[in-house]
Design an enzyme around this catalytic site. Structure first.
Site, short mmCIF file in Angstrom:
data_model
loop_
_atom_site.label_atom_id
_atom_site.label_comp_id
_atom_site.label_asym_id
_atom_site.label_seq_id
_atom_site.Cartn_x
_atom_site.Cartn_y
_atom_site.Cartn_z
N LEU A 231 -5.23 -0.60 0.78
CA LEU A 231 -3.95 -1.28 0.93
C LEU A 231 -2.80 -0.28 0.84
O LEU A 231 -2.85 0.66 0.05
CB LEU A 231 -3.77 -2.34 -0.15
CG LEU A 231 -4.85 -3.43 -0.24
CD1 LEU A 231 -4.57 -4.35 -1.40
CD2 LEU A 231 -4.92 -4.21 1.05
N SER A 232 -1.76 -0.50 1.63
CA SER A 232 -0.54 0.30 1.61
C SER A 232 -0.88 1.76 1.89
O SER A 232 -1.46 2.06 2.92
CB SER A 232 0.20 0.10 0.28
OG SER A 232 1.50 0.62 0.34
#
Length: 412
Positions: A231-232
């Site tokens: 994520l991210s």
């Protein structure tokens, strides 16, 4: 998306929306988030810490009373929300040096999450994953108590998220769909950074390979169906690992990233090569002054640079930006990924606009591009505010991808 709170500070609003998004899997209540936000003075980091801590203290206190009275579900739910609120409280405290309050809030976040984890059925098991001469903290979620080998999702966050937050960002949703989940913090992420002094490293395969080694020792893990999601900033770390670790059956980048060096040099005049030389130079006073000015005028830059110095283990804004140059999938790295890969994109990503397309274009493996829009409520970076929508689409892709692989293997 309209900013319901903090109209002049997009960073405060985004982090508020982030907490709101965790309502979907029990990490917040709307009224608690709203009332906390209304008490915060816009742009005031002390106010942010004070009010989120006050809410977290109140909610965790109620959870402790519920547990003592034998109300296990109420206690579990309260501890989950308190864990998320303590995480939010310490979010803006990192820098060089860090605000000393950050350790207290982080440790309370972890303690509350572990209290909740023990109240699930099956329990969410805290684990320590062997890594070099230490361990990485994480959690193993079992789909059930049968002991049957199941497809397993390895999850990690990115620049600023915690392993505990992954519960709301997809771990519990995967368990609902019959997956085991191994969620962990790698170097530079909160657990190893707070308590082991480990900072980020670009060669993420040297992180993921020990995690896969650990996963395959667990009897509940079907080692032919291990997927990885980042994520991210994990959207560049996880693909980097998958380029070299080929035991993965699928890869998901939420959202996809290709080259963080582009972020580091984008506001520096001249060519990329000239900008890189300045970033790595022994002395560049004009560039140093420009970074200081950016931190004064831009709340996102102020937070990102302060937090970046902390997680990269460097002393200056320029050194942080220089560190980003090493986090790239250019030079043929993306092309080495072999497993089916899902690249996600957010229409209004305020950090990495355009990078998912670059990653997708460089992939030579089976690949899917999945765009999320503002109209759907999913247009922000990593889709906060639309967790049920985004997770449904992502995990439907994973279900279908693993099913197709199993069918192909059976037919071979």
């Amino acid at each position: 998306m309209k900013q319901l709170l903090f109209p002049n500070n997009i960073q405060f609003w985004y982090e508020t929306l982030r907490s709101m998004s965790h309502i979907a899997y029990g990490g917040a209540d709307f009224g608690e988030v709203l009332s906390t936000g209304e008490r915060i003075t816009e742009g005031d980091y002390d106010s942010w810490y004070t009010e989120w801590t006050a809410t977290a203290d109140r909610v965790s206190g109620e959870a402790e009373k519920a547990l003592a009275a034998g109300h296990r579900i109420s206690a579990r739910d309260g501890f989950l929300r308190a864990s998320n609120y303590y995480r939010s409280a310490e979010f803006f405290l990192h820098g060089h040096p860090c605000d000393p309050r950050h350790d207290h809030a982080y440790d309370r976040s972890v303690a509350c999450f572990k209290a909740a984890a023990a109240l699930f059925t099956p329990v969410i098991e805290p684990v320590e994953i062997p890594y070099e001469d230490t361990t990485l903290p994480g959690y193993f979620y079992r789909a059930d108590d049968s002991g049957t080998p199941r497809p397993t999702l390895i999850m990690h966050n990115g620049f600023d998220g915690t392993a505990e937050e992954l519960h709301f960002f997809g771990a519990m949703a995967a368990v609902e769909r019959g997956y085991n989940v191994l969620a962990f913090d790698g170097p530079g992420m909160p657990g190893p950074r707070h308590h082991r002094g480990l900072v980020f490293r670009p060669d993420w395969e040297n992180v993921i390979t020990p995690v896969v080694d650990f996963a395959v020792t667990l009897p509940e893990v079907d080692d032919s169906r291990i997927a990885l999601i980042g994520l991210s900033m994990g959207g560049v770390l996880a693909p980097r690992a998958a380029a070299f670790e080929h035991r993965l059956a699928a890869l998901i980048a939420v959202d996809g990233l290709y080259d963080l060096g582009q972020i580091a040099v984008r506001n520096i005049p001249g060519t990329r090569e000239e900008a890189e030389r300045l970033l790595r130079a022994a002395s560049a006073p004009e560039l140093d002054a420009a970074f200081e000015q950016a931190m004064t005028s831009d709340p996102i830059a102020r937070w990102a640079i302060n937090h970046g110095m902390y997680v990269m283990g460097v002393d200056t804004p320029r050194a942080f930006n220089a560190s980003y140059l090493d986090y790239t999938l250019a030079g043929g790295i993306a092309e080495r990924i072999q497993c089916p890969t899902l690249v996600c994109d957010a229409e209004e990503d305020m950090f990495f606009k355009g990078q998912p397309e670059q990653l997708y274009d460089h992939l030579t493996c089976p690949k899917t591009f999945m765009a999320f829009t503002t109209e759907e409520g999913a247009g922000a970076h990593c889709h906060p505010g639309a967790m049920r929508l985004s997770i449904a689409r992502i995990y439907d892709w994973l279900d279908d991808t693993l099913a197709a692989a199993a069918a192909a293997a059976a037919a071979a």
